[in-house]
Design a protein around this motif. Structure first.
Motif, mmCIF file in Angstrom:
data_model
loop_
_atom_site.group_PDB
_atom_site.id
_atom_site.type_symbol
_atom_site.label_atom_id
_atom_site.label_comp_id
_atom_site.label_asym_id
_atom_site.label_seq_id
_atom_site.Cartn_x
_atom_site.Cartn_y
_atom_site.Cartn_z
ATOM 1 N N ASP A 1 3.393 1.178 7.369
ATOM 2 C CA ASP A 1 3.244 0.032 8.258
ATOM 3 C C ASP A 1 4.597 -0.287 8.866
ATOM 4 O OD1 ASP A 1 1.884 -2.146 9.522
ATOM 5 O OD2 ASP A 1 2.735 -3.506 8.038
ATOM 6 N N LEU A 2 4.576 -0.708 10.115
ATOM 7 C CA LEU A 2 5.787 -1.105 10.830
ATOM 8 C C LEU A 2 5.389 -2.231 11.763
ATOM 9 C CD1 LEU A 2 8.787 -0.509 11.555
ATOM 10 C CD2 LEU A 2 7.925 1.074 13.289
ATOM 11 N N HIS A 3 5.952 -3.413 11.554
ATOM 12 C CA HIS A 3 5.614 -4.526 12.432
ATOM 13 C C HIS A 3 6.826 -5.441 12.627
ATOM 14 C CE1 HIS A 3 4.684 -6.137 8.404
ATOM 15 N NE2 HIS A 3 5.097 -7.290 8.903
ATOM 16 N N THR A 4 6.723 -6.270 13.668
ATOM 17 C CA THR A 4 7.817 -7.160 14.054
ATOM 18 C C THR A 4 7.321 -8.600 14.091
ATOM 19 O OG1 THR A 4 8.752 -5.407 15.419
ATOM 20 C CG2 THR A 4 9.542 -7.635 15.853
ATOM 21 N N THR A 5 8.142 -9.499 13.569
ATOM 22 C CA THR A 5 7.873 -10.925 13.622
ATOM 23 C C THR A 5 9.026 -11.568 14.389
ATOM 24 O OG1 THR A 5 6.889 -10.768 11.417
ATOM 25 C CG2 THR A 5 7.419 -12.973 12.226
ATOM 26 N N THR A 6 8.702 -12.361 15.411
ATOM 27 C CA THR A 6 9.755 -13.023 16.182
ATOM 28 C C THR A 6 9.828 -14.504 15.820
ATOM 29 O OG1 THR A 6 8.254 -13.441 18.031
ATOM 30 C CG2 THR A 6 9.578 -11.433 18.135
ATOM 31 N N SER A 7 11.007 -15.063 16.051
ATOM 32 C CA SER A 7 11.245 -16.496 15.843
ATOM 33 C C SER A 7 12.277 -16.939 16.874
ATOM 34 C CB SER A 7 11.757 -16.760 14.425
ATOM 35 O OG SER A 7 13.075 -16.264 14.298
ATOM 36 N N ASP A 8 12.603 -18.221 16.866
ATOM 37 C CA ASP A 8 13.626 -18.720 17.789
ATOM 38 C C ASP A 8 14.979 -18.079 17.524
ATOM 39 O OD1 ASP A 8 11.802 -20.324 19.055
ATOM 40 O OD2 ASP A 8 12.313 -22.121 17.896
ATOM 41 N N ALA A 9 15.227 -17.682 16.276
ATOM 42 C CA ALA A 9 16.522 -17.104 15.897
ATOM 43 C C ALA A 9 16.610 -15.608 16.172
ATOM 44 C CB ALA A 9 16.784 -17.366 14.418
ATOM 45 N N GLY A 10 15.495 -14.955 16.501
ATOM 46 C CA GLY A 10 15.518 -13.511 16.751
ATOM 47 C C GLY A 10 14.246 -12.860 16.250
ATOM 48 N N LYS A 11 14.402 -11.748 15.536
ATOM 49 C CA LYS A 11 13.222 -11.046 15.034
ATOM 50 C C LYS A 11 13.512 -10.430 13.675
ATOM 51 C CE LYS A 11 14.130 -6.640 17.328
ATOM 52 N NZ LYS A 11 15.268 -7.080 18.093
ATOM 53 N N ARG A 12 12.423 -10.059 13.015
ATOM 54 C CA ARG A 12 12.505 -9.327 11.755
ATOM 55 C C ARG A 12 11.542 -8.163 11.857
ATOM 56 N NH1 ARG A 12 10.960 -12.595 6.743
ATOM 57 N NH2 ARG A 12 8.874 -12.167 7.493
ATOM 58 N N VAL A 13 12.074 -6.959 11.686
ATOM 59 C CA VAL A 13 11.261 -5.748 11.672
ATOM 60 C C VAL A 13 11.015 -5.395 10.211
ATOM 61 C CG1 VAL A 13 11.159 -3.308 12.315
ATOM 62 C CG2 VAL A 13 12.265 -4.959 13.854
ATOM 63 N N THR A 14 9.747 -5.228 9.860
ATOM 64 C CA THR A 14 9.366 -4.899 8.492
ATOM 65 C C THR A 14 8.714 -3.528 8.475
ATOM 66 O OG1 THR A 14 8.998 -7.227 7.978
ATOM 67 C CG2 THR A 14 8.007 -5.614 6.492
ATOM 68 N N ALA A 15 9.206 -2.676 7.580
ATOM 69 C CA ALA A 15 8.634 -1.352 7.397
ATOM 70 C C ALA A 15 8.226 -1.210 5.933
ATOM 71 C CB ALA A 15 9.670 -0.281 7.763
ATOM 72 N N LEU A 16 7.048 -0.674 5.697
ATOM 73 C CA LEU A 16 6.573 -0.392 4.348
ATOM 74 C C LEU A 16 6.659 1.113 4.145
ATOM 75 C CD1 LEU A 16 3.512 -2.790 4.120
ATOM 76 C CD2 LEU A 16 5.875 -3.187 3.400
ATOM 77 N N PHE A 17 7.557 1.493 3.254
ATOM 78 C CA PHE A 17 7.830 2.911 2.998
ATOM 79 C C PHE A 17 7.124 3.318 1.703
ATOM 80 C CE2 PHE A 17 10.362 6.234 1.022
ATOM 81 C CZ PHE A 17 10.416 7.175 2.041
ATOM 82 N N PRO A 18 6.163 4.254 1.778
ATOM 83 C CA PRO A 18 5.449 4.672 0.560
ATOM 84 C C PRO A 18 6.351 5.494 -0.367
ATOM 85 C CG PRO A 18 4.694 5.944 2.460
ATOM 86 C CD PRO A 18 5.691 4.946 2.961
ATOM 87 N N LEU A 19 6.230 5.202 -1.661
ATOM 88 C CA LEU A 19 7.013 5.926 -2.660
ATOM 89 C C LEU A 19 6.138 6.966 -3.350
ATOM 90 C CD1 LEU A 19 8.864 2.896 -4.260
ATOM 91 C CD2 LEU A 19 9.785 4.544 -2.627
ATOM 92 N N LYS A 20 6.675 8.143 -3.496
ATOM 93 C CA LYS A 20 5.964 9.183 -4.230
ATOM 94 C C LYS A 20 6.140 8.918 -5.722
ATOM 95 C CE LYS A 20 6.480 12.648 -0.653
ATOM 96 N NZ LYS A 20 7.230 12.035 0.387
ATOM 97 N N PRO A 21 5.143 9.247 -6.543
ATOM 98 C CA PRO A 21 5.288 9.024 -7.984
ATOM 99 C C PRO A 21 6.509 9.752 -8.527
ATOM 100 C CG PRO A 21 3.041 9.670 -7.414
ATOM 101 C CD PRO A 21 3.866 9.826 -6.178
ATOM 102 N N VAL A 22 7.150 9.112 -9.499
ATOM 103 C CA VAL A 22 8.348 9.687 -10.101
ATOM 104 C C VAL A 22 7.950 10.696 -11.157
ATOM 105 C CG1 VAL A 22 10.498 9.180 -11.284
ATOM 106 C CG2 VAL A 22 9.514 7.499 -9.751
#
Length: 154
Positions: free
Chosen positions: A133-154
């Motif tokens: 997942d990759l999405h962006t949230t904006t606010s008056d102060a700017g933005k935050r980009v959030t990425a969900l990186f899947p982890l492979k089992p250890v």
């Protein structure tokens, strides 16, 4: 000035390890000012956090996560000069790493049309391929980009 976890500035960011929250989650954060952040510091932070979670730096998982962090932090500094921040979070039993990058621009990042002759503009394609997942949230102060990186089992 670069700060980690809201604490005092550090010359060597590796001196301050990731923090375990009361619920057992692993978190780390770095904030930067107008001078930006050396990308190597951002890669080091994700490398250290994943190593604590059992993903050594030489693994594909760690290397791909470092690439995602490098791309997102580079974009923030290139397109929104000024203060910003990187937040990394691994919850207990997590199958993913949450990567958040904030900056002072409200403009959402856009994937450029694919063009193999262009030297830049490929980073978000790579991030989108590597993350669930990759999405962006904006606010008056700017933005935050959030990425969900899947982890492979250890």
């Amino acid at each position: 000035m670069i700060t980690r976890q809201g604490l005092q500035p550090r010359n060597s960011l590796m001196a301050l390890p990731p923090v375990y929250d009361f619920d057992g989650s692993l978190r780390d954060s770095i904030s930067w000012g107008a001078d930006g952040l050396p990308i190597a510091h951002a890669r080091r932070a994700v490398r250290a956090l994943l190593a604590r979670a059992g993903h050594p730096p030489h693994t594909q998982t760690s290397q791909d996560a470092q690439l995602v962090v490098s791309e997102l932090v580079t974009n923030a500094m290139r397109h929104a000069p000024g203060p910003g921040g990187l937040e990394l979070e691994l919850t207990v039993g997590a199958e993913q790493l949450r990567i958040r990058v904030r900056d002072s621009s409200r403009r959402e990042p856009r994937q450029q049309p694919r063009d193999t002759t262009r030297p830049r503009g490929h980073g978000l394609h790579l991030v989108a391929m590597l993350c669930s997942d990759l999405h962006t949230t904006t606010s008056d102060a700017g933005k935050r980009v959030t990425a969900l990186f899947p982890l492979k089992p250890v």
